[in-house]
Design a protein around this motif. Structure first.
Motif, PDB file in Angstrom:
ATOM      1  N   VAL A  64       0.835  -1.210   0.000  1.00  0.00           N
ATOM      2  CA  VAL A  64       0.000   0.000   0.000  1.00  0.00           C
ATOM      3  C   VAL A  64       0.866   1.253   0.000  1.00  0.00           C
ATOM      4  O   VAL A  64       1.886   1.332   0.686  1.00  0.00           O
ATOM      5  CB  VAL A  64      -0.927   0.015   1.241  1.00  0.00           C
ATOM      6  N   GLY A  65       0.414   2.257  -0.749  1.00  0.00           N
ATOM      7  CA  GLY A  65       1.076   3.557  -0.758  1.00  0.00           C
ATOM      8  C   GLY A  65       2.375   3.547  -1.529  1.00  0.00           C
ATOM      9  O   GLY A  65       2.820   2.527  -2.063  1.00  0.00           O
ATOM     10  N   GLY A  66       3.023   4.697  -1.582  1.00  0.00           N
ATOM     11  CA  GLY A  66       4.271   4.817  -2.320  1.00  0.00           C
ATOM     12  C   GLY A  66       4.079   4.446  -3.772  1.00  0.00           C
ATOM     13  O   GLY A  66       3.110   4.829  -4.421  1.00  0.00           O
ATOM     14  N   GLY A  67       4.996   3.638  -4.273  1.00  0.00           N
ATOM     15  CA  GLY A  67       4.872   3.169  -5.651  1.00  0.00           C
ATOM     16  C   GLY A  67       3.972   1.964  -5.794  1.00  0.00           C
ATOM     17  O   GLY A  67       3.709   1.502  -6.904  1.00  0.00           O
ATOM     18  N   GLY A  68       3.514   1.386  -4.670  1.00  0.00           N
ATOM     19  CA  GLY A  68       2.622   0.236  -4.719  1.00  0.00           C
ATOM     20  C   GLY A  68       3.317  -1.076  -4.992  1.00  0.00           C
ATOM     21  O   GLY A  68       2.671  -2.120  -5.015  1.00  0.00           O
ATOM     22  N   GLY A  69       4.644  -1.066  -5.163  1.00  0.00           N
ATOM     23  CA  GLY A  69       5.393  -2.289  -5.438  1.00  0.00           C
ATOM     24  C   GLY A  69       6.046  -2.821  -4.185  1.00  0.00           C
ATOM     25  O   GLY A  69       6.089  -2.154  -3.137  1.00  0.00           O
ATOM     26  N   ILE A  70       6.596  -4.029  -4.295  1.00  0.00           N
ATOM     27  CA  ILE A  70       7.220  -4.654  -3.134  1.00  0.00           C
ATOM     28  C   ILE A  70       8.421  -3.852  -2.650  1.00  0.00           C
ATOM     29  O   ILE A  70       8.774  -3.869  -1.471  1.00  0.00           O
ATOM     30  CB  ILE A  70       7.635  -6.109  -3.484  1.00  0.00           C
ATOM     31  N   ASP A  71       9.044  -3.094  -3.540  1.00  0.00           N
ATOM     32  CA  ASP A  71      10.238  -2.330  -3.195  1.00  0.00           C
ATOM     33  C   ASP A  71       9.957  -0.849  -2.986  1.00  0.00           C
ATOM     34  O   ASP A  71      10.877  -0.076  -2.709  1.00  0.00           O
ATOM     35  CB  ASP A  71      11.293  -2.496  -4.294  1.00  0.00           C
ATOM     36  N   SER A  72       8.668  -0.441  -3.117  1.00  0.00           N
ATOM     37  CA  SER A  72       8.397   0.994  -3.055  1.00  0.00           C
ATOM     38  C   SER A  72       7.175   1.369  -2.224  1.00  0.00           C
ATOM     39  O   SER A  72       6.856   2.549  -2.101  1.00  0.00           O
ATOM     40  CB  SER A  72       8.209   1.539  -4.479  1.00  0.00           C
ATOM     41  N   ALA A  73       6.466   0.389  -1.645  1.00  0.00           N
ATOM     42  CA  ALA A  73       5.254   0.684  -0.879  1.00  0.00           C
ATOM     43  C   ALA A  73       5.587   1.333   0.460  1.00  0.00           C
ATOM     44  O   ALA A  73       6.672   1.153   1.018  1.00  0.00           O
ATOM     45  CB  ALA A  73       4.464  -0.607  -0.658  1.00  0.00           C
ATOM     46  N   ASP A  74       4.609   2.091   0.987  1.00  0.00           N
ATOM     47  CA  ASP A  74       4.783   2.693   2.310  1.00  0.00           C
ATOM     48  C   ASP A  74       4.648   1.648   3.407  1.00  0.00           C
ATOM     49  O   ASP A  74       5.338   1.700   4.427  1.00  0.00           O
ATOM     50  CB  ASP A  74       3.734   3.790   2.530  1.00  0.00           C
ATOM     51  N   TYR A  75       3.721   0.721   3.225  1.00  0.00           N
ATOM     52  CA  TYR A  75       3.540  -0.343   4.201  1.00  0.00           C
ATOM     53  C   TYR A  75       2.842  -1.517   3.524  1.00  0.00           C
ATOM     54  O   TYR A  75       2.356  -1.411   2.385  1.00  0.00           O
ATOM     55  CB  TYR A  75       2.743   0.124   5.417  1.00  0.00           C
ATOM     56  N   THR A  76       2.769  -2.649   4.225  1.00  0.00           N
ATOM     57  CA  THR A  76       2.208  -3.878   3.657  1.00  0.00           C
ATOM     58  C   THR A  76       1.204  -4.487   4.626  1.00  0.00           C
ATOM     59  O   THR A  76       1.471  -4.576   5.832  1.00  0.00           O
ATOM     60  CB  THR A  76       3.329  -4.899   3.363  1.00  0.00           C
ATOM     61  N   LEU A  77       0.048  -4.902   4.078  1.00  0.00           N
ATOM     62  CA  LEU A  77      -0.981  -5.583   4.853  1.00  0.00           C
ATOM     63  C   LEU A  77      -0.911  -7.077   4.572  1.00  0.00           C
ATOM     64  O   LEU A  77      -0.562  -7.491   3.469  1.00  0.00           O
ATOM     65  CB  LEU A  77      -2.368  -5.052   4.476  1.00  0.00           C
ATOM     66  N   VAL A  78      -1.239  -7.888   5.585  1.00  0.00           N
ATOM     67  CA  VAL A  78      -1.186  -9.340   5.443  1.00  0.00           C
ATOM     68  C   VAL A  78      -2.592  -9.910   5.596  1.00  0.00           C
ATOM     69  O   VAL A  78      -3.302  -9.575   6.549  1.00  0.00           O
ATOM     70  CB  VAL A  78      -0.257  -9.985   6.494  1.00  0.00           C
TER      71      VAL A  78
END
Length: 498
Positions: free
Chosen positions: A141-155
């Motif tokens: 989520v957020g940022g670039g939306g990619g695994i290397d650029s997101a602001d944070y990750t939901l599980v």
């Protein structure tokens, strides 16, 4: 695979696949939680699939039956006994910090699948296919939306524990196009077996290992026979997060170009795991490539060895796509192209055979392969979306076969109205006045068209055969398109040549 010639100095692409197939079961592989992933996040979970202390797995019999079906379909060896292991690694979507899978005693081994590439049949070796559990899913989520650029990750752990069959091929592919052909054939087989739902999000995911090997390092003249020494010497990358046939072809084409460019510039190719970023159309580095020893496999103590030998004879599989294609060509005298379209899914093949049993097989093939599938594809629909209305399509074919409406009106007006407006064929015919015009009315329209268009008649009589098409159009206009163009053509010629 068929031998290919390679010029001196060429770089040979070598690809092997690990295809993760979600098996279509109502509950997860080691617990009773639903496999429905459309529910609210983290709703379908329990102590087992969350990996809580003291929770014990219980194997899903339906998943084992599906695995045996797949093994029989790929002509694999199914052992008397198989067992589960723990594959240890940490990742946020793996709550136990290990995955229950199979290691050196898989449920299927040494199989193969025949594919067609540019009209040429090839056999791909499937080294193994084993059962395991799916991890959860991550949402960046957020940022670039990619695994290397997101602001944070939901599980979301709803997917954790869904039964997977991992199909591992030999490094038999020499181009991204061959990979796409294999995935299409594999998916067809899985759908025919009834163990796989292609419409479920994430139901088929691909990890691909790609190496580029200079041709002069290959001892054999056949580039399909790379040899263990050359393979061991080549640095390979693993590309992950591929979720479609088209995506696999694009990801591997990018990676193939990236590695070849590096080699041609004298740079080393790092052995690593890379992530396919579909939105940007590139692969990005994730981590160094793991080796088998990194996972510290050991036997799953909470699951006893599984004996499947007696199931092999009890579980049957249906006629598979390749066999059905060949039968359609022989039994119904269809072209290879038509047979391929008509066996693209089991639902399409079954529907075609239902139509062909009542009407001319060629007419049935035209209506199912060309007209129906063409209109569905245009609307981005599948035949499964109109399963409850297939009797209406049969009725439409009947109207054409019994000469009650023209094929043109049936295709361009009735079928399209059925799909767009939800009307039945009889309703469309009645409301649009599409019933075929009587012979007397058509004959009268022919006479009128000839009388009203002397210039076209003169052109025809002077040898311009194309003028007849203009006259046919005039008759069709007078009859509201309800006359058969072929019949009109014959009536016009008979009248003009008299």
């Amino acid at each position: 695979m068929t031998a290919q010639t390679v010029q001196q100095g060429d770089l040979v692409t070598v690809i092997g696949l690990e295809v993760h197939v979600q098996l279509e079961t109502d509950t997860k592989i080691f617990c009773g939680c639903s496999t429905d992933q459309t529910d609210e996040p983290n709703e379908n979970v329990c102590p087992v699939c969350l990996g809580l202390p003291g929770a014990l797995p219980v194997l899903n019999e339906g998943a084992v039956e599906a695995a045996v079906k797949i093994g029989k379909a790929i002509d694999a060896d199914i052992p008397e006994e198989t067992r589960f292991h723990r594959k240890n690694y940490y990742y946020p979507d793996l709550p136990k910090n290990f995955q229950i899978t199979q290691y050196d005693e898989p449920i299927c081994a040494d199989g193969d699948l025949e594919i067609s590439v540019e009209g040429e049949r090839r056999t791909v070796t499937i080294e193994r296919a084993h059962l395991e559990e799916d991890p959860g899913s991550l949402q960046h989520v957020g940022g670039g939306g990619g695994i290397d650029s997101a602001d944070y990750t939901l599980v979301n752990y709803n997917r954790a524990g869904t039964p997977l069959m991992e199909v591992v091929t030999a490094p038999d592919f020499r181009s991204p196009g061959e990979v796409r052909a294999f995935l299409a054939e594999l998916e067809e087989v899985l759908e025919y077996l009834g163990v796989f739902d292609a419409e479920r999000d994430g139901s088929l995911r691909i990890d691909a290992n790609l190496s580029i090997i200079p041709e002069d390092e290959i001892e054999s003249d056949d580039v399909t026979e790379i040899g263990e020494e050359a393979l061991a010497a080549a640095n390979r990358t693993e590309v992950k997060n591929i979720s479609s046939h088209k995506g696999a072809e694009k990801a591997l084409a990018y990676e193939e170009t990236r590695q070849k460019n590096a080699i041609q510039r004298g740079r080393a190719v790092e052995q690593e795991t890379r992530h396919w970023d579909e939105s940007r159309g590139i692969t990005v580095s994730m981590r160094s490539k793991e080796e088998e020893k990194d996972y510290r496999y050991f036997e799953e103590a909470d699951l006893p060895p599984l004996r499947v030998s007696h199931w092999k004879d009890e579980i049957s599989i249906p006629e598979l796509p390749s066999a059905r294609r060949e039968r359609f060509q022989d039994e119904y005298s269809l072209s290879e192209e038509a047979a391929s379209k008509l066996t693209s899914t089991k639902q399409v093949a079954d529907f075609y055979e239902d139509i062909a049993s009542e009407f001319d097989p060629d007419l049935a093939a035209t209506w199912v392969a060309d007209n129906l599938l063409g209109e569905l594809n245009y609307r981005d629909m599948e035949i499964t979306g109109i399963e409850s209305r297939l009797d209406e399509v049969t009725r439409l074919v009947e109207l054409v076969a019994t000469d009650e409406i023209t094929a043109k009106n049936a295709r361009e007006t009735v079928l399209r109205s059925m799909l767009d407006d939800g009307r039945t064929p009889d309703e469309v015919v009645a409301e649009e006045g599409l019933g075929k015009t009587g012979e007397d009315e058509v004959q009268q329209a022919v006479v009128e068209a000839i009388d009203e268009n002397p210039d076209a008649v003169a052109d025809y009589e002077s040898g311009d055969d194309g003028a007849i098409n203009f006259l046919v159009g005039q008759v069709m206009q007078k009859t509201g398109g309800s006359a058969d163009p072929g019949d009109v053509n014959q009536l016009l010629r008979a009248e003009l040549d008299d």
